[in-house]
Design a protein around this motif. Sequence first.
Motif, PDB file in Angstrom:
ATOM      1  N   CYS A   1      32.785  81.095  43.173  1.00 24.11           N
ATOM      2  CA  CYS A   1      31.675  80.647  44.009  1.00 24.11           C
ATOM      3  C   CYS A   1      30.543  80.036  43.195  1.00 24.11           C
ATOM      4  O   CYS A   1      30.067  80.614  42.208  1.00 24.11           O
ATOM      5  CB  CYS A   1      31.131  81.808  44.846  1.00 24.11           C
ATOM      6  SG  CYS A   1      32.258  82.282  46.169  1.00 24.11           S
TER       7      CYS A   1
ATOM      8  N   SER B   1      43.424  91.312  44.456  1.00 24.73           N
ATOM      9  CA  SER B   1      42.286  91.943  43.794  1.00 24.73           C
ATOM     10  C   SER B   1      42.650  92.784  42.579  1.00 24.73           C
ATOM     11  O   SER B   1      41.931  92.804  41.593  1.00 24.73           O
ATOM     12  CB  SER B   1      41.547  92.819  44.804  1.00 24.73           C
ATOM     13  OG  SER B   1      41.384  92.129  46.014  1.00 24.73           O
TER      14      SER B   1
ATOM     15  N   ARG C   1      34.569  90.336  39.048  1.00 26.07           N
ATOM     16  CA  ARG C   1      35.239  89.470  40.022  1.00 26.07           C
ATOM     17  C   ARG C   1      34.302  89.088  41.160  1.00 26.07           C
ATOM     18  O   ARG C   1      34.725  88.435  42.103  1.00 26.07           O
ATOM     19  CB  ARG C   1      36.469  90.191  40.593  1.00 26.07           C
ATOM     20  CG  ARG C   1      37.587  90.390  39.593  1.00 26.07           C
ATOM     21  CD  ARG C   1      38.807  91.042  40.237  1.00 26.07           C
ATOM     22  NE  ARG C   1      38.520  92.384  40.710  1.00 26.07           N
ATOM     23  CZ  ARG C   1      38.534  92.752  41.986  1.00 26.07           C
ATOM     24  NH1 ARG C   1      38.824  91.885  42.938  1.00 26.07           N
ATOM     25  NH2 ARG C   1      38.252  93.995  42.341  1.00 26.07           N
ATOM     26  N   TYR C   2      33.057  89.524  41.083  1.00 26.24           N
ATOM     27  CA  TYR C   2      32.151  89.214  42.184  1.00 26.24           C
ATOM     28  C   TYR C   2      31.986  87.695  42.279  1.00 26.24           C
ATOM     29  O   TYR C   2      31.542  87.048  41.340  1.00 26.24           O
ATOM     30  CB  TYR C   2      30.788  89.878  42.001  1.00 26.24           C
ATOM     31  CG  TYR C   2      30.004  89.880  43.295  1.00 26.24           C
ATOM     32  CD1 TYR C   2      30.111  90.918  44.200  1.00 26.24           C
ATOM     33  CD2 TYR C   2      29.197  88.790  43.639  1.00 26.24           C
ATOM     34  CE1 TYR C   2      29.441  90.900  45.402  1.00 26.24           C
ATOM     35  CE2 TYR C   2      28.521  88.764  44.850  1.00 26.24           C
ATOM     36  CZ  TYR C   2      28.647  89.823  45.726  1.00 26.24           C
ATOM     37  OH  TYR C   2      27.981  89.797  46.930  1.00 26.24           O
ATOM     38  N   GLY C   3      32.383  87.152  43.404  1.00 25.78           N
ATOM     39  CA  GLY C   3      32.300  85.711  43.589  1.00 25.78           C
ATOM     40  C   GLY C   3      33.575  84.964  43.252  1.00 25.78           C
ATOM     41  O   GLY C   3      33.641  83.754  43.400  1.00 25.78           O
ATOM     42  N   LEU C   4      34.579  85.678  42.802  1.00 30.31           N
ATOM     43  CA  LEU C   4      35.904  85.073  42.653  1.00 30.31           C
ATOM     44  C   LEU C   4      36.610  85.277  43.994  1.00 30.31           C
ATOM     45  O   LEU C   4      36.799  86.420  44.430  1.00 30.31           O
ATOM     46  CB  LEU C   4      36.695  85.766  41.536  1.00 30.31           C
ATOM     47  CG  LEU C   4      38.189  85.400  41.462  1.00 30.31           C
ATOM     48  CD1 LEU C   4      38.380  83.927  41.135  1.00 30.31           C
ATOM     49  CD2 LEU C   4      38.904  86.268  40.424  1.00 30.31           C
ATOM     50  N   VAL C   5      36.978  84.196  44.643  1.00 30.24           N
ATOM     51  CA  VAL C   5      37.632  84.341  45.943  1.00 30.24           C
ATOM     52  C   VAL C   5      38.967  85.042  45.729  1.00 30.24           C
ATOM     53  O   VAL C   5      39.816  84.563  44.970  1.00 30.24           O
ATOM     54  CB  VAL C   5      37.804  82.974  46.624  1.00 30.24           C
ATOM     55  CG1 VAL C   5      38.517  83.140  47.949  1.00 30.24           C
ATOM     56  CG2 VAL C   5      36.443  82.316  46.818  1.00 30.24           C
ATOM     57  N   ALA C   6      39.117  86.180  46.362  1.00 32.62           N
ATOM     58  CA  ALA C   6      40.228  87.069  46.018  1.00 32.62           C
ATOM     59  C   ALA C   6      41.575  86.503  46.452  1.00 32.62           C
ATOM     60  O   ALA C   6      41.732  85.983  47.549  1.00 32.62           O
ATOM     61  CB  ALA C   6      40.004  88.428  46.663  1.00 32.62           C
TER      62      ALA C   6
ATOM     63  N   ASN D   1      43.546  90.087  51.877  1.00 33.08           N
ATOM     64  CA  ASN D   1      42.390  89.322  51.397  1.00 33.08           C
ATOM     65  C   ASN D   1      42.185  88.029  52.175  1.00 33.08           C
ATOM     66  O   ASN D   1      41.062  87.568  52.345  1.00 33.08           O
ATOM     67  CB  ASN D   1      42.567  88.977  49.914  1.00 33.08           C
ATOM     68  CG  ASN D   1      42.238  90.154  49.013  1.00 33.08           C
ATOM     69  OD1 ASN D   1      41.393  90.983  49.346  1.00 33.08           O
ATOM     70  ND2 ASN D   1      42.899  90.234  47.867  1.00 33.08           N
TER      71      ASN D   1
END
Lengths: 493, 484
Positions: A83, A208, A200-205, A320
């Motif tokens: 993101c 996961s 991983r915050y902001g990595l489109v899963a 996801n």
Amino acid sequence: MPDGGYSDLSVRGIEELYRRGGARPSDVVGSCLDAIEAKDGIVGAFVEVFREEALARARELDGEDSRGRPLFGVPVAVKDNICTRLMPTSCGSRILRGYRPPYDATAVSRLRAAGAVIVGKTNMDEFAMGSSTEHSSSHPTRNPWDTDCAPGGSSGGSAAAVAAGMVPLALGSDTGGSIRQPASFCGVTGIKGTWGRVSRYGLVAFASSLDQIGPIAADVDGCARALRAIAGADGIDSTALADPCPALEGGGEAALDGMRIGVPSSIKGIDLDPSVSAALAAAVRHAAEAGSRVAEVDLPDLGLTIACYYVIAAAEASSNLARYDGVRFGMRVGSDTLGEMYARTRSAGFGEEVKRRILLGTFVLSSGYHDQYYGRACEVRERIRDCYRRLFGSIDLLILPTAPGPAFRLGERLDDPVAMYLSDIFTTPASVAGLPAVSIPAGLSADGLPVGLQLIAAGGREDLIVRGASALERAFAFRRRCVPGGSGGGGRS
Amino acid sequence: MRREAAYEPVIGLEVHAQLLTRTKLFCRCPARYGAEPNTLVCPVCLGLPGALPAVNGEAVAMAVRLGTALGCRIAPASVFARKNYFYPDCPRNYQITMYDAPLCEGGALEYDAPEGPRLVELERIHLEDDAGKLLHRPAARSLVDFNRCGVPLVEIVTRPVLGDPSDAALFLQNLRRLLRWLGICDGNLEEGSMRCDVNVSLRTPGSRRLGTRTEIKNLNSFKAVEAGIRLEIARQRKVLEGGGEIERQTSLWNARRRELVVMRSKEEARDYRYFPEPDLPPLEVRAELVERERSRLPELPLARERRLRAEYGLPAYDAGVLCAERGIADYFERAVRAGAEPKEGANWVMREVLASLRERGGRIEEFAVSPDDLARLVRLVSDGAISRTAGTEVFREMLRTGEEPGAVVGRLGLELLADPRRLEMMVDAVIAANPGEAARFRGGKRQLLEFFVGQVMKESGGTADPRLARDLIERRLAPGGGER
């Protein structure tokens, strides 16, 4: 300014350039943007280029002090599943076309804080599902070494952008090899850290429990610098590792002295391109000469590992990707009933490969099949992890190919998903076991395409893969070829 | 009647209680009710791509508090799981809940039922996040408000041990009291901060095997719980008596029409495809946290209710009313400690204090009359310094002005009028003003005594000592007592 502009410099090269006062961030960023304009029409590495924003940011940096900012003025390309605030982030999918997230991924904000300039978003297989970047709703990316070939995937755009000398550094994401395999196909270096090393915050899963963001650069040093900048605990990702990333330094030739290196015995039965076998043999020879103790080791069954990977990845993906339903963002195909709106939106919005995996994942989690597939895959994963934990009790590094061969031709495997899945055979072990791994270019195939080698270490030991890879990188002295379709070339000296 | 007894109901409850945390379960958005739609949202609770949950420690502490209060085993590591289903109020299209490794297992809620002590065993308690709210508008338009989305819930699941609808309702009332007592849920069934789903099955008495159960959702009052269960029992009984079989189904309680509407039949049963939430590591609850919450537990309502009976000799009814809320019990005991005689104090709290709280609203913790002042007032009455009637007036003044009772008594001149001379004059005046009544009293109509006492109280502004007044009236109106 050198012939090719500044875009072909390494991260270290750019730092030295600034230190000498040889150029300003706007010169380097401008040069990269020019290179993208000149080359990307052929390569197709980018889905979005932020020309104005990048130049504006670079001009701000022109007047600032670089101290304390390890990636000061370094242009970076970011895979399109990470993101970027108010900038398009579409994951190579129709369903997210035009979507602009309201926030930056942690990795992106750390890059920005380190002084990097985001120049654009790179192409990828839809939702990172694929090994060729052909499964993009936008366009296929071409391998800069041979534009009839795939760049690998799913981070094919990021690897191609670095390989073609458009940017010195890019972020990719790796779920089952999506950084390492395209790095190998494009003759560049890519690192996937220990699972949790990078937030991983902001990595489109996609999946996961396997996803990791990581750097792709022309050399190990560039990757190490970037990884250092983006790694570390993050309060908004509970799975990010709390302990700090070890120091990532090359350590020179002596790095291999006394290192215990394992070479898998089990790959003998796998059909390897001769250039891959040769690269592996050369690496082993070099390590032994440099004082490493090299021994053959047994790996957990690679076929089982890949099966386990595909079951777990598909299961998590099916959940996801449930949020792409046309209700709140992205594409919507309207209808009178809710169920039909969901079905129409998802049928039209997702590509074939994504649908295949969602169906697969839904199936393996379904009651009646759950234990047999998902439950079993989780048990197998635990065993595989145990095996690697034990293995790394007796060795420091595992060395193995990144992929069985060089880049395949575009379209060659599109109709054969299983063959496409099997190209992940050497990359899924580090994913399933959550271990840090690096792919470095190690030679050329008979057709002049790069092949890579992979180093894997115990969880948390990124320092070991960086030291080992730096030493081997020096030994291979691989030179990148930068002009897509043009002359030049590189290889082992 | 014999056929009625051929089946006995078995009832289990699943209660969802919204926790009174400041923020939501997985993000920092305020967990607040009543804000403008979609103003308390962020990428996490909206389920935007790439956003990840992070567990709110306050919610964990509250759930642990409840678990320790109910004697549950608190798992040192529990596992969040995804429950997958598509619905627009659930932005990720999966709920983050707990499945096969819940936070709390076992335990029981104990309370005193009219027929004696009751202990309802629990299956489990776990944490999960709430969904948003759908607002259905005319012209086929539906809107979603995500403010509630992500608000922490505990789900409390009983074992199937409740025997009839009123049993279920009583359990719920006691559970609600405990949740409020612990300060972790406001227990508002109408607003949905506490929600109850019911599982009902029938079996032949003595049989240990449970029948097929059906589920009722949307029961938003204690009455609805009772009525809904009653209807479902009757329905199942009819099916079984007709030789039919019960099928799994889920119904909704329609509060307006007071009936059950089938929501999902067996064929439409959902497969939630549970699996461990990969975005969250196992939830570790350290022994220190459990100990901390346990040691901070207040005296629980049942223990308190029993103690009020034993220690102060209060009737069960009084103890129950005073222990409906922790704040009321605290208020009462503070007043007693400040010198109010317990039964008198209980009367004052139950009548004046609770009545004016009901009238005026507000929390007992902020009640205008402090327990100390109430105790002073109670003592003024029981010491005979003012009459009970005057006491009521003093209480109203204290409520209005916040003065302490002595000041009110002084200002309004409400001291007990016990001076025989002054009272005698007042009695004479009242008799003179009501000659007809006086004559009838003398003629034997003794019941008129109360009329005269009332007149004297009125004349004295409620300050007259009623006993003395009664004596004087009797003496004055007695044969030969004569008027002067």
